[in-house]
Design an enzyme around this catalytic site. Structure first.
Site, PDB file in Angstrom:
ATOM      1  N   ASN A   1     -83.661  -4.093  -0.158  1.00  0.00           N
ATOM      2  CA  ASN A   1     -82.474  -3.258  -0.370  1.00  0.00           C
ATOM      3  C   ASN A   1     -82.625  -2.027   0.521  1.00  0.00           C
ATOM      4  O   ASN A   1     -83.436  -1.158   0.237  1.00  0.00           O
ATOM      5  CB  ASN A   1     -82.399  -2.876  -1.855  1.00  0.00           C
ATOM      6  CG  ASN A   1     -81.320  -1.855  -2.136  1.00  0.00           C
ATOM      7  OD1 ASN A   1     -80.438  -1.618  -1.303  1.00  0.00           O
ATOM      8  ND2 ASN A   1     -81.373  -1.243  -3.310  1.00  0.00           N
TER       9      ASN A   1
ATOM     10  N   LYS B   1     -80.566   0.338   1.063  1.00  0.00           N
ATOM     11  CA  LYS B   1     -79.885   1.552   0.568  1.00  0.00           C
ATOM     12  C   LYS B   1     -79.144   2.217   1.728  1.00  0.00           C
ATOM     13  O   LYS B   1     -78.651   1.533   2.598  1.00  0.00           O
ATOM     14  CB  LYS B   1     -80.901   2.478  -0.113  1.00  0.00           C
ATOM     15  CG  LYS B   1     -81.718   1.721  -1.170  1.00  0.00           C
ATOM     16  CD  LYS B   1     -82.554   2.616  -2.036  1.00  0.00           C
ATOM     17  CE  LYS B   1     -83.296   1.763  -3.049  1.00  0.00           C
ATOM     18  NZ  LYS B   1     -84.079   2.542  -3.991  1.00  0.00           N
TER      19      LYS B   1
ATOM     20  N   HIS C   1     -77.127  -1.608  -9.477  1.00  0.00           N
ATOM     21  CA  HIS C   1     -78.361  -0.894  -9.127  1.00  0.00           C
ATOM     22  C   HIS C   1     -78.408   0.443  -9.871  1.00  0.00           C
ATOM     23  O   HIS C   1     -77.378   1.087 -10.068  1.00  0.00           O
ATOM     24  CB  HIS C   1     -78.432  -0.664  -7.614  1.00  0.00           C
ATOM     25  CG  HIS C   1     -79.769  -0.174  -7.183  1.00  0.00           C
ATOM     26  ND1 HIS C   1     -80.132   1.151  -7.274  1.00  0.00           N
ATOM     27  CD2 HIS C   1     -80.857  -0.838  -6.720  1.00  0.00           C
ATOM     28  CE1 HIS C   1     -81.381   1.281  -6.872  1.00  0.00           C
ATOM     29  NE2 HIS C   1     -81.845   0.092  -6.524  1.00  0.00           N
TER      30      HIS C   1
ATOM     31  N   GLU D   1     -79.167   3.312  -8.993  1.00  0.00           N
ATOM     32  CA  GLU D   1     -78.573   4.457  -8.272  1.00  0.00           C
ATOM     33  C   GLU D   1     -77.056   4.458  -8.426  1.00  0.00           C
ATOM     34  O   GLU D   1     -76.430   5.513  -8.447  1.00  0.00           O
ATOM     35  CB  GLU D   1     -79.005   4.422  -6.796  1.00  0.00           C
ATOM     36  CG  GLU D   1     -80.470   4.838  -6.660  1.00  0.00           C
ATOM     37  CD  GLU D   1     -81.221   4.179  -5.524  1.00  0.00           C
ATOM     38  OE1 GLU D   1     -80.585   3.649  -4.597  1.00  0.00           O
ATOM     39  OE2 GLU D   1     -82.464   4.190  -5.577  1.00  0.00           O
TER      40      GLU D   1
ATOM     41  N   GLU E   1     -85.725  -3.388 -12.741  1.00  0.00           N
ATOM     42  CA  GLU E   1     -86.203  -2.232 -11.996  1.00  0.00           C
ATOM     43  C   GLU E   1     -86.299  -1.025 -12.921  1.00  0.00           C
ATOM     44  O   GLU E   1     -85.298  -0.345 -13.168  1.00  0.00           O
ATOM     45  CB  GLU E   1     -85.229  -1.899 -10.860  1.00  0.00           C
ATOM     46  CG  GLU E   1     -85.047  -3.026  -9.865  1.00  0.00           C
ATOM     47  CD  GLU E   1     -84.559  -2.491  -8.521  1.00  0.00           C
ATOM     48  OE1 GLU E   1     -85.284  -2.686  -7.538  1.00  0.00           O
ATOM     49  OE2 GLU E   1     -83.486  -1.861  -8.475  1.00  0.00           O
TER      50      GLU E   1
ATOM     51  N   GLY F   1     -88.752   4.296  -5.977  1.00  0.00           N
ATOM     52  CA  GLY F   1     -88.942   5.326  -4.956  1.00  0.00           C
ATOM     53  C   GLY F   1     -89.944   6.401  -5.348  1.00  0.00           C
ATOM     54  O   GLY F   1     -90.053   7.424  -4.682  1.00  0.00           O
TER      55      GLY F   1
ATOM     56  N   SER G   1     -91.118   0.515  -6.292  1.00  0.00           N
ATOM     57  CA  SER G   1     -92.340   0.799  -5.535  1.00  0.00           C
ATOM     58  C   SER G   1     -93.195  -0.447  -5.265  1.00  0.00           C
ATOM     59  O   SER G   1     -94.426  -0.378  -5.299  1.00  0.00           O
ATOM     60  CB  SER G   1     -93.157   1.894  -6.228  1.00  0.00           C
ATOM     61  OG  SER G   1     -92.403   3.091  -6.297  1.00  0.00           O
TER      62      SER G   1
HETATM   63  P1  PGA Z   1     -88.304   1.214  -4.069  1.00  0.00           P
HETATM   64  O1  PGA Z   1     -86.798   0.829  -4.473  1.00  0.00           O
HETATM   65  O2  PGA Z   1     -88.982  -0.068  -3.658  1.00  0.00           O
HETATM   66  O3  PGA Z   1     -88.166   2.180  -2.928  1.00  0.00           O
HETATM   67  O4  PGA Z   1     -88.936   1.814  -5.276  1.00  0.00           O
HETATM   68  C1  PGA Z   1     -86.502  -0.348  -5.168  1.00  0.00           C
HETATM   69  C2  PGA Z   1     -85.025  -0.480  -5.408  1.00  0.00           C
HETATM   70  O5  PGA Z   1     -84.376   0.525  -5.748  1.00  0.00           O
HETATM   71  O6  PGA Z   1     -84.450  -1.570  -5.273  1.00  0.00           O
END
Ligand code: PGA
Length: 250
Positions: free
Chosen positions: A9, A11, A94, A96, A166, A172, A212
Site C-alpha cells: 500500500n 499511500k 483502511h 487512515e 491492521e 507506521g 510495520s
Molecule cells: P506500515 O503500514 O507497514 O507502514 O505500518 C501498513 C498499512 O497501513 O497498510
C-alpha cells in the site's frame, strides 16, 4: 490451502514517473515469487503502473473507490473508471480513511457491496486502536468491523474478499503485534467469518496482517496458522525492502 498474498500500500507516495520506474523493476523481480503480489498506488499513478506491469503477475489495486455509479461527487473516482484502465482490485476501510476521513463501518460496507457488484476484488481493512485494545475491547471492535463491513454479502462474494488485520497502533510506528497477538486476532476474525458464512468460507478466506511489516519480521508472522499474507505500507516503497518480503517463502 490458502496462498500467501503480499500487498504493498503506497499511500500518498510516489509520482507517476517514480511509480512506473518502480513497477517495471518489480515486474521483473517478482516474476518468480511464490506468493500473490499486489501494489496499490495513488489514483494518478494507476495508469502508469498498469502499463508498467502489463503481462506481469503483480496485481494493481486502488486505495479507495466511490460507492456510486457516477455523477456529482467532486474529487471522487468510480468503479467504472478504474475498470476502464484495467484495475479490478480495491483496498477499502483502511484505518487512515476511517481516522482522517471519517469513514464508518456502514459507509465502508456500502463501498464493499458496490465494488463487488462491479466485479471487484476487495481488501477490507479492520483493526483496533491502542485504547480499544488496552480497554479490553479488541474482540468487540474487530467483530463489529468484520460483521458490518461484510453485511449483505453472500458466501460466493467472499471468494472476492481478503481481510487485512491492521492494529492501528502498529501502522507506521515500527511497533508490530507479536506473532502470537496477531495470530490470536486472526483466529478470532476467522471465527467471526465462520459464524457468518460457515467454516468452509472461513477456511478459504485470506487474512493479511498489516502494521510495520518488514523483511526482518515477515517470516515469523507468516508462519502463524491464520496469517495468510501482509499488507505492507512503508516497507513497500523501496525494492530493497519489498523484494525480500515478497520472497519470504522462497
Ligand atoms: P506500515 O503500514 O507497514 O507502514 O505500518 C501498513 C498499512 O497501513 O497498510
Amino acid at each position: 490451502m490458502r496462498q500467501l498474498y503480499i500487498a504493498g500500500n503506497w499511500k500518498m507516495n510516489k509520482t507517476p514517473s517514480e511509480a512506473a520506474l518502480f513497477a517495471k523493476e518489480l515486474a521483473e523481480k517478482a516474476a518468480d515469487a511464490k506468493v500473490k503480489v499486489m501494489v496499490a498506488p495513488t489514483f494518478v499513478c494507476l495508469p502508469a503502473v498498469v502499463e508498467a506491469l502489463k503481462g506481469s503477475r503483480v496485481i494493481v489495486a486502488a486505495q479507495n473507490v466511490n460507492d456510486h455509479e457516477g455523477g456529482a461527487y467532486t474529487g471522487e473516482v468510480s468503479c467504472d473508471m478504474l475498470s476502464d484502465i484495467g484495475v479490478k482490485t480495491v483496498i477499502l476501510g483502511h484505518s487512515e480513511r476511517r481516522q482522517y476521513y471519517g469513514e464508518t463501518d456502514e459507509f465502508i460496507n456500502a463501498k464493499v457491496l458496490f465494488a463487488l457488484k462491479k466485479g471487484f476484488d476487495i481488501v477490507l481493512c479492520v483493526g483496533e486502536t491502542l485504547s480499544e485494545r488496552e480497554s479490553g475491547r479488541l474482540r468487540e471492535v474487530l467483530g463489529r468491523q468484520v460483521k458490518v463491513g461484510l453485511s449483505g454479502l453472500s458466501a460466493e462474494d467472499m471468494a472476492h474478499v481478503t481481510i487485512a488485520y491492521e492494529p492501528v497502533w502498529a501502522i507506521g510506528t515500527g511497533k508490530t503485534a507479536t506473532p502470537a497477538d496477531a495470530e490470536d486476532a486472526h483466529a478470532f476474525i476467522r471465527s467471526v467469518v465462520a459464524g457468518i458464512f460457515g467454516s468452509d468460507v472461513a477456511e478459504n478466506t485470506i487474512i493479511q496482517y498489516g502494521g510495520s511489516v518488514k523483511s526482518g519480521n515477515v517470516r515469523e508472522l507468516m508462519a502463524q496458522k491464520d496469517i495468510d499474507g501482509a499488507l505492507v505500507g512503508g516497507a513497500s516503497l523501496t525494492l530493497d525492502q519489498f523484494l525480500p518480503i515478497i520472497h519470504c517463502v522462497d
